[in-house]
Design an enzyme around this catalytic site. Structure first.
Site, PDB file in Angstrom:
ATOM      1  N   TRP A 102       0.826  -1.214   0.000  1.00 25.42           N
ATOM      2  CA  TRP A 102       0.000   0.000   0.000  1.00 25.42           C
ATOM      3  C   TRP A 102       0.853   1.253   0.000  1.00 25.42           C
ATOM      4  O   TRP A 102       0.538   2.228  -0.667  1.00 25.42           O
ATOM      5  CB  TRP A 102      -1.002  -0.016   1.153  1.00 25.42           C
ATOM      6  CG  TRP A 102      -2.032  -1.081   0.972  1.00 25.42           C
ATOM      7  CD1 TRP A 102      -2.196  -2.197   1.731  1.00 25.42           C
ATOM      8  CD2 TRP A 102      -3.028  -1.156  -0.079  1.00 25.42           C
ATOM      9  NE1 TRP A 102      -3.225  -2.964   1.229  1.00 25.42           N
ATOM     10  CE2 TRP A 102      -3.750  -2.353   0.122  1.00 25.42           C
ATOM     11  CE3 TRP A 102      -3.360  -0.346  -1.158  1.00 25.42           C
ATOM     12  CZ2 TRP A 102      -4.792  -2.752  -0.715  1.00 25.42           C
ATOM     13  CZ3 TRP A 102      -4.401  -0.729  -1.999  1.00 25.42           C
ATOM     14  CH2 TRP A 102      -5.104  -1.922  -1.772  1.00 25.42           C
ATOM     15  N   ASP A 172      -1.576   6.816   6.485  1.00 26.56           N
ATOM     16  CA  ASP A 172      -2.618   5.898   6.022  1.00 26.56           C
ATOM     17  C   ASP A 172      -2.871   4.949   7.188  1.00 26.56           C
ATOM     18  O   ASP A 172      -2.037   4.114   7.518  1.00 26.56           O
ATOM     19  CB  ASP A 172      -2.114   5.139   4.786  1.00 26.56           C
ATOM     20  CG  ASP A 172      -3.103   4.081   4.322  1.00 26.56           C
ATOM     21  OD1 ASP A 172      -4.145   3.869   4.990  1.00 26.56           O
ATOM     22  OD2 ASP A 172      -2.846   3.447   3.275  1.00 26.56           O
ATOM     23  N   LYS A 196     -12.666  -1.685   7.553  1.00 22.08           N
ATOM     24  CA  LYS A 196     -12.017  -2.571   8.514  1.00 22.08           C
ATOM     25  C   LYS A 196     -12.522  -2.267   9.925  1.00 22.08           C
ATOM     26  O   LYS A 196     -13.285  -3.032  10.482  1.00 22.08           O
ATOM     27  CB  LYS A 196     -10.503  -2.460   8.403  1.00 22.08           C
ATOM     28  CG  LYS A 196     -10.014  -2.809   6.983  1.00 22.08           C
ATOM     29  CD  LYS A 196      -8.681  -2.207   6.694  1.00 22.08           C
ATOM     30  CE  LYS A 196      -8.345  -2.126   5.231  1.00 22.08           C
ATOM     31  NZ  LYS A 196      -8.487  -3.332   4.436  1.00 22.08           N
TER      32      LYS A 196
HETATM   33  N1  PMP Z   1      -4.119   1.336   2.539  1.00 23.04           N
HETATM   34  C1  PMP Z   1      -4.185   0.255   3.326  1.00 23.04           C
HETATM   35  C2  PMP Z   1      -3.239   0.138   4.476  1.00 23.04           C
HETATM   36  C3  PMP Z   1      -5.127  -0.745   3.059  1.00 23.04           C
HETATM   37  O1  PMP Z   1      -5.189  -1.827   3.838  1.00 23.04           O
HETATM   38  C4  PMP Z   1      -6.006  -0.594   1.975  1.00 23.04           C
HETATM   39  C5  PMP Z   1      -7.092  -1.595   1.667  1.00 23.04           C
HETATM   40  N2  PMP Z   1      -6.931  -2.857   2.083  1.00 23.04           N
HETATM   41  C6  PMP Z   1      -5.896   0.545   1.170  1.00 23.04           C
HETATM   42  C7  PMP Z   1      -4.952   1.494   1.491  1.00 23.04           C
HETATM   43  C8  PMP Z   1      -6.788   0.765   0.000  1.00 23.04           C
HETATM   44  O2  PMP Z   1      -8.019   1.075   0.482  1.00 23.04           O
HETATM   45  P1  PMP Z   1      -9.315   1.270  -0.431  1.00 23.04           P
HETATM   46  O3  PMP Z   1      -9.666  -0.082  -0.929  1.00 23.04           O
HETATM   47  O4  PMP Z   1     -10.285   1.843   0.544  1.00 23.04           O
HETATM   48  O5  PMP Z   1      -8.946   2.208  -1.514  1.00 23.04           O
END
Ligand code: PMP
Length: 360
Positions: A102, A172, A196
């Protein structure tokens, strides 16, 4: 009624009392003759919902007065673009810490808009640890420093938030928001996808310090500009109303349980049960360095890919679902967010023990 333990990384389990309350209120919300899904986002009833949701989140996280709470859409992924577009007003450069898939996506997106430096990375060891981030590594002219506090796929988490001095820290926090106590004043921006620890997918929470609002680049799309949502109390356009309502119910549930402090205690206990068992197990182990282990996402492996696959299948039959690891790392992963009851983790550990004794 059949409910299983769902170890999914997201969307993930919601607290049963929350689902039951939503069910009770589904068809006729507070005698309105309507569902929350059918309410105008400008109605008095919805205004109350969004204001209470914000108030509860402020209380739960101890969000200082000089921070705005924004309820937006687009997921955490959209914030990968919104963050640079909002904060690159001054120097157009930022420092990022690369701790996994991520983070990499956040970096790749930000690189489109300015000068990005990766000041620390754990890619050399498959992201199995959190690298040291010292103040001296930070460019004092950077518009911000970006970290991913919990790495959902790799199962690592910062145990100490780096001190970035006057350079705003952007986090994030998608996979560990509300799971443990944090000091919001250490951050310039916190963002998290809801699916989550907050509620259903479709809602993204952004917590932003006021002085970082209104400095966006001219070209920043109106929907990505923090000022747009801050000026209009997250009602510039139609927000994800039902997801905000569900988030409010989750916040009420968390408050009733004793808040984030109490939740953190439970989360530490849950994670410890799994990590302790893995220490003594001769079959299962954690690939993550001890001081970098996440409380929320716990990857583990057994002796072979075949055994891993058998484990995931047999666990499913036992009512323990979605334990397959992310395709990029393999093995297994148990995501044990706030809504995963202690009993779920106890059942998982008991099942692992049984599996181990069968496959010795
Ligand atoms: N950052 C992290 C740490 C994540 O775990 C996730 C999704 N699992 C995301 C970003 C992306 O999130 P989204 O699907 O809401 O765009």
């Amino acid at each position: 009624m059949k409910r299983i333990y769902n170890f999914s990384a997201g969307p993930s389990m919601l607290p049963l009392p929350v689902l039951e309350k939503a069910q009770r209120e589904l068809v006729n919300y507070r005698d309105s003759g309507m569902s929350v899904m059918e309410l105008s986002h400008r109605s008095a009833l919805f205004t109350e919902i969004i204001q209470e949701a914000e108030q509860l989140l402020r209380e739960l996280m101890g969000i200082p007065e000089n921070y705005k709470v924004l309820f937006v859409q687009g997921g955490a992924s959209q914030q990968f673009s919104a963050v640079p577009l909002n904060l690159f007003g001054t120097n157009g450069k930022a420092d990022y810490v690369n701790t996994g898939s991520w983070s990499k996506k956040a970096i790749k997106e930000a690189e489109k808009y300015g000068d990005i430096r990766v000041i620390a990375s754990s890619e050399d060891a498959n992201f199995t640890y959190i690298p040291e981030v010292e103040g001296s590594m930070i460019d004092r002219e950077a518009d911000y420093v970006h970290i991913t506090t919990n790495n959902t796929i790799e199962g690592t988490a910062f145990s100490r938030i780096p001190d970035t001095g006057n350079v705003p820290l952007v986090a994030d926090m998608s996979s560990n928001i509300l799971s443990e106590e944090i000091d919001v004043s250490q951050f310039g921006v916190i963002y998290a996808g809801a699916q989550k620890n907050i509620g259903p997918a479709g809602l993204t929470v952004v917590i932003v310090r006021e002085d970082l609002i209104g400095i966006a680049q001219e070209t920043c799309p109106v929907m990505l500009n923090y000022k747009t949502h801050s000026d209009k109390g997250s009602l510039y356009n139609t927000p994800p109303t039902y997801a905000i309502y569900m988030a409010k119910l989750v916040f009420e549930w968390l408050k009733e349980l004793g808040g984030v402090k109490e939740m953190e205690k439970i989360n530490r206990e849950k994670a410890q049960m799994l990590y302790d068992y893995m220490e003594e197990s001769e079959l299962f182990s954690s690939p993550v360095k001890k001081d970098s282990r996440s409380l929320m996402n716990i990857p583990f492996v057994s002796a072979s890919d075949d055994l891993n696959a058998a484990f995931v299948d047999e666990a499913k039959e036992a009512g323990l679902e979605t334990l397959k690891g992310h395709r990029s790392v393999g093995g297994m992963r148990a995501s044990i967010y706030n809504a995963m009851p202690i009993d779920g983790v106890l059942s998982l550990v008991a099942f692992m023990k049984k599996f181990e004794s069968k496959h010795k």
